[in-house]
Enzyme design. Structure first.
Site, mmCIF file in Angstrom:
data_model
loop_
_atom_site.group_PDB
_atom_site.id
_atom_site.type_symbol
_atom_site.label_atom_id
_atom_site.label_comp_id
_atom_site.label_asym_id
_atom_site.label_seq_id
_atom_site.Cartn_x
_atom_site.Cartn_y
_atom_site.Cartn_z
ATOM 1 N N PHE A 129 40.337 -5.765 -66.140
ATOM 2 C CA PHE A 129 38.977 -6.187 -66.484
ATOM 3 C C PHE A 129 38.708 -5.797 -67.942
ATOM 4 C CE2 PHE A 129 34.243 -5.596 -65.958
ATOM 5 C CZ PHE A 129 33.971 -6.909 -65.612
ATOM 6 N N ASP A 208 40.582 1.574 -60.695
ATOM 7 C CA ASP A 208 39.263 0.947 -60.657
ATOM 8 C C ASP A 208 39.195 0.109 -59.381
ATOM 9 O OD1 ASP A 208 37.035 -0.695 -60.949
ATOM 10 O OD2 ASP A 208 37.207 -0.760 -63.130
ATOM 11 N N TYR A 233 27.926 -3.165 -56.546
ATOM 12 C CA TYR A 233 27.123 -4.395 -56.383
ATOM 13 C C TYR A 233 27.956 -5.608 -55.977
ATOM 14 C CZ TYR A 233 28.500 -4.697 -61.338
ATOM 15 O OH TYR A 233 29.205 -4.681 -62.504
ATOM 16 N N LYS A 234 29.272 -5.417 -55.803
ATOM 17 C CA LYS A 234 30.113 -6.548 -55.383
ATOM 18 C C LYS A 234 30.197 -6.543 -53.849
ATOM 19 C CE LYS A 234 32.166 -6.625 -59.884
ATOM 20 N NZ LYS A 234 33.181 -6.119 -60.798
ATOM 21 N N ARG A 387 36.615 -18.987 -59.250
ATOM 22 C CA ARG A 387 36.896 -17.909 -58.292
ATOM 23 C C ARG A 387 36.116 -18.151 -57.012
ATOM 24 N NH1 ARG A 387 35.966 -12.083 -60.817
ATOM 25 N NH2 ARG A 387 33.867 -12.943 -60.844
HETATM 26 C C1 LIG Z 1 32.759 -5.502 -61.943
HETATM 27 C C2 LIG Z 1 33.733 -4.575 -62.545
HETATM 28 C C3 LIG Z 1 33.290 -3.515 -63.336
HETATM 29 C C4 LIG Z 1 31.823 -3.324 -63.590
HETATM 30 O O1 LIG Z 1 31.554 -2.451 -64.623
HETATM 31 P P1 LIG Z 1 30.051 -1.963 -64.888
HETATM 32 O O2 LIG Z 1 30.212 -1.021 -66.017
HETATM 33 O O3 LIG Z 1 29.571 -1.278 -63.639
HETATM 34 O O4 LIG Z 1 29.258 -3.163 -65.232
HETATM 35 C C5 LIG Z 1 34.235 -2.655 -63.843
HETATM 36 N N1 LIG Z 1 35.552 -2.812 -63.595
HETATM 37 C C6 LIG Z 1 36.011 -3.836 -62.836
HETATM 38 C C7 LIG Z 1 37.469 -3.964 -62.562
HETATM 39 C C8 LIG Z 1 35.111 -4.755 -62.312
HETATM 40 O O5 LIG Z 1 35.550 -5.769 -61.558
#
Ligand SMILES: *Cc1c(COP(=O)(O)O)cnc(C)c1O
Length: 427
Positions: A129, A208, A233-234, A387
Site C-alpha cells: 500500500f 499490515d 474501517y474495512k 476491485r
Molecule cells: C487501508 C489501508 C491503510 C489505511 O491507512 P490509514 O492511515 O488508517 O488511512 C493502511 N495500510 C493498508 C495496507 C491499507 O489497506
C-alpha cells in the site's frame, strides 16, 4: 468445493445453504437495490453501531459530559482492543487502539530501527500500500539517508517475488514490513513462513493487516509475529476513519520506545509531570486522547465477527471469491477482462481484481447508470483494476451473480462510453 454453474438458481441455492446468511440483517441498508462490493474499503454500517453512537452522543457526551471519561470512555479503547486481540490471535495486553494505521506504522518503524541501531535497511515490496511506502520513505528522510529502503519486486503485478525477498534480507536488515493481503491484487502472504525467513536473517517483522483483519484467520502469537498494524474501517466495519490498532509481541513491549511520546503514553497522564515517563505496557504507544466516537462504532461489528467465527467467515469468503472467478471466466472473458488476483485460495484474500483497460469508466457506469436493474458499487485502483470486495457478513451469492450480470450488461451495451475519464477525488 461444489461444481459451479451459471444459473441464478445456483446462486440462490448457495445462499440457502449459507450458515452466515442471517448476519446480513445486522447491517443497515438505505437502498436494498444497490449491491455493495466495496467492504474492503469502507465496511457497511452495523445497526448496533447506529444505536451505540446515538447513546454515546446523546447520553454520554450530551448529558454526562466530562464525567463520561471515568464512567465509560477510559475503558472503551481497551475493551475494543481486547476484542480485536481475539480476532488476530493475540493476547489482550498486546493490542492497542489508537491513531491511524499510517501513524502506528511510523511509531513501530522508529521503535524497531532504534532497537537495532547497527542494521540499516528496511525491506518491503513494490506492491505494498503506497501509504506504507511513504511512511518508510519519511523515516529514511528523517535519518538523512542513513537507512535504505529495499523493495521486493514482482514480475506480474500480482505476487511479490519471494526469491528476490530472500536476496534482499541480510544482516543489515532491521525490519521487514509487508501487507498480509495486498490492496490491489488481493495476494495473501504466508505470514508464518515469511516471518520465519525474516527471523532467520535476524530481522524483525511487521505485518499490515488492514486488508485481512476480520475476513482471514490471523494467528499472530502462533506465527511469532513481532509487530502488526491494521485499520478498522474495512472488514471490521468501524466507520470512516475509525481508529486503527497496533500489536507488539509481549516480550518486545518493554524493549520498544515510542518516539511520538504524548501524554497518553505516559505512566500517569494526569500527573502532569514535566518529564516523560513511559508507561510499561502497550499503552506506551498511545500518543494523545482516544477518538471515542470512532472507537464506540467499532465494537458492535467486532461482536458480530466473533459470534460468526473467523473460520466460518473465511470458508464463505473462499467460496464466494471462487464463485466470482468462475463467473468472470464464463461470462466476462469475452469482453477482455483478466483476473488480476491469485487463482489459488491459499494465496487470496477476500477481494478479486478484474482488469480491463476501460476499468475506470466501467466502474462509473456500474455505480451511476440508470439503465441497470441494480447498481453495483465496487472500486477502482489505477491503472486498470476494478476491485470486487466481498464481505461475507453481508454479501450474498446472488449479490455476486447480479454484479457479474450488471458488468456484462455494461459491456454488451457499451454503457461506459457515456462516461468520461474525469477522476473523482476518492475512487
Ligand atoms: C487501508 C489501508 C491503510 C489505511 O491507512 P490509514 O492511515 O488508517 O488511512 C493502511 N495500510 C493498508 C495496507 C491499507 O489497506
Amino acid at each position: 468445493m461444489p461444481v459451479f454453474n451459471t444459473s441464478v438458481d445456483f446462486a440462490k441455492h448457495l445462499d440457502q445453504n449459507d450458515a452466515l446468511a442471517s448476519c446480513r440483517s445486522e447491517f443497515f441498508y438505505a437502498d436494498e437495490n444497490i449491491i455493495y462490493l466495496d467492504g474492503n474499503s469502507l465496511g457497511r454500517l452495523p445497526l448496533k453501531s447506529k444505536s451505540k453512537l446515538d447513546e454515546v452522543i446523546n447520553l454520554q457526551w450530551g448529558e454526562r459530559l466530562i464525567r463520561s471519561w471515568n464512567e465509560k470512555w477510559l475503558d472503551m479503547p481497551k475493551k475494543a482492543a481486547h476484542k480485536i486481540a481475539g480476532i488476530i490471535g493475540a493476547e489482550p495486553e498486546e493490542v492497542l487502539i489508537c491513531d491511524s494505521t499510517s501513524i502506528n506504522l511510523y511509531k513501530l518503524v522508529l521503535a524497531a530501527l532504534h532497537y537495532q541501531p547497527d542494521r540499516k535497511s528496511i525491506v518491503s515490496d513494490e506492491l505494498n500500500f503506497p501509504s506504507d511506502l511513504y511512511i518508510f520513505q519519511g523515516v529514511v528522510r528523517l535519518f538523512k539517508d542513513a537507512y535504505q529502503l529495499k523493495l521486493v519486486g514482482s514480475s506480474n503485478g500480482i505476487k511479490p517475488d519471494l526469491n528476490h525477498m530472500k536476496d534482499l534480507l541480510d544482516n543489515d536488515t532491521a525490519l521487514a514490513a509487508f501487507s498480509h493481503v495486498l490492496f490491489k491484487s488481493g495476494y495473501m502472504y504466508d505470514v508464518k513462513a515469511v516471518t520465519e525467513i525474516v527471523h532467520s536473517a535476524g530481522a524483525l517483522t511487521l505485518w499490515d493487516l488492514s486488508h485481512s483483519v476480520g475476513v482471514v484467520p490471523i494467528k499472530l502469537n502462533e506465527w511469532n509475529v513481532d509487530f502488526a498494524v491494521g485499520c478498522t474501517y474495512k472488514y471490521l466495519n468501524g466507520g470512516p476513519g475509525s481508529s486503527a490498532f497496533l500489536y507488539i509481541r509481549r516480550d518486545l513491549i518493554v524493549k520498544m520506545e515510542n518516539f511520538i511520546s504524548g501524554w497518553f503514553g505516559h505512566s500517569n497522564p494526569f500527573g502532569f509531570d514535566l518529564r516523560f515517563n513511559s508507561s510499561d505496557g502497550i499503552e506506551k504507544f498511545n500518543c494523545g486522547t482516544s477518538n471515542i466516537l470512532s472507537i464506540a462504532s467499532i465494537e458492535p461489528s467486532l461482536d458480530i465477527i466473533t459470534e460468526a467465527g473467523i473460520d466460518s467467515i473465511r470458508k464463505k469468503s473462499v467460496l464466494q471469491t471462487d464463485y466470482l472467478i468462475y463467473l468472470v471466466k464464463e461470462r466476462l472473458k469475452k469482453f477482455g477482462f483478466e483476473i488480476g488476483s491469485p487463482f489459488s485460495d491459499q494465496e487470496r484474500g477476500s477481494h478479486v481484481s478484474l482488469r480491463h483497460n476501460e476499468g475506470y469508466r466501467i466502474c462509473k457506469a456500474l455505480i451511476n447508470s440508470s439503465e441497470l436493474q441494480t447498481n453495483v458499487i465496487p472500486d477502482f485502483r489505477m491503472p486498470d483494476n476494478i476491485r470486487i470486495g466481498i464481505s461475507p457478513l453481508y454479501n450474498s451469492f446472488v449479490d455476486i451473480y447480479s454484479a457479474v450480470e450488471a458488468i456484462e450488461y455494461v459491456l454488451a451495451n457499451k454503457l461506459y462510453e457515456r462516461y468520461n475519464y474525469d477522476n473523482e477525488k476518492v475512487t
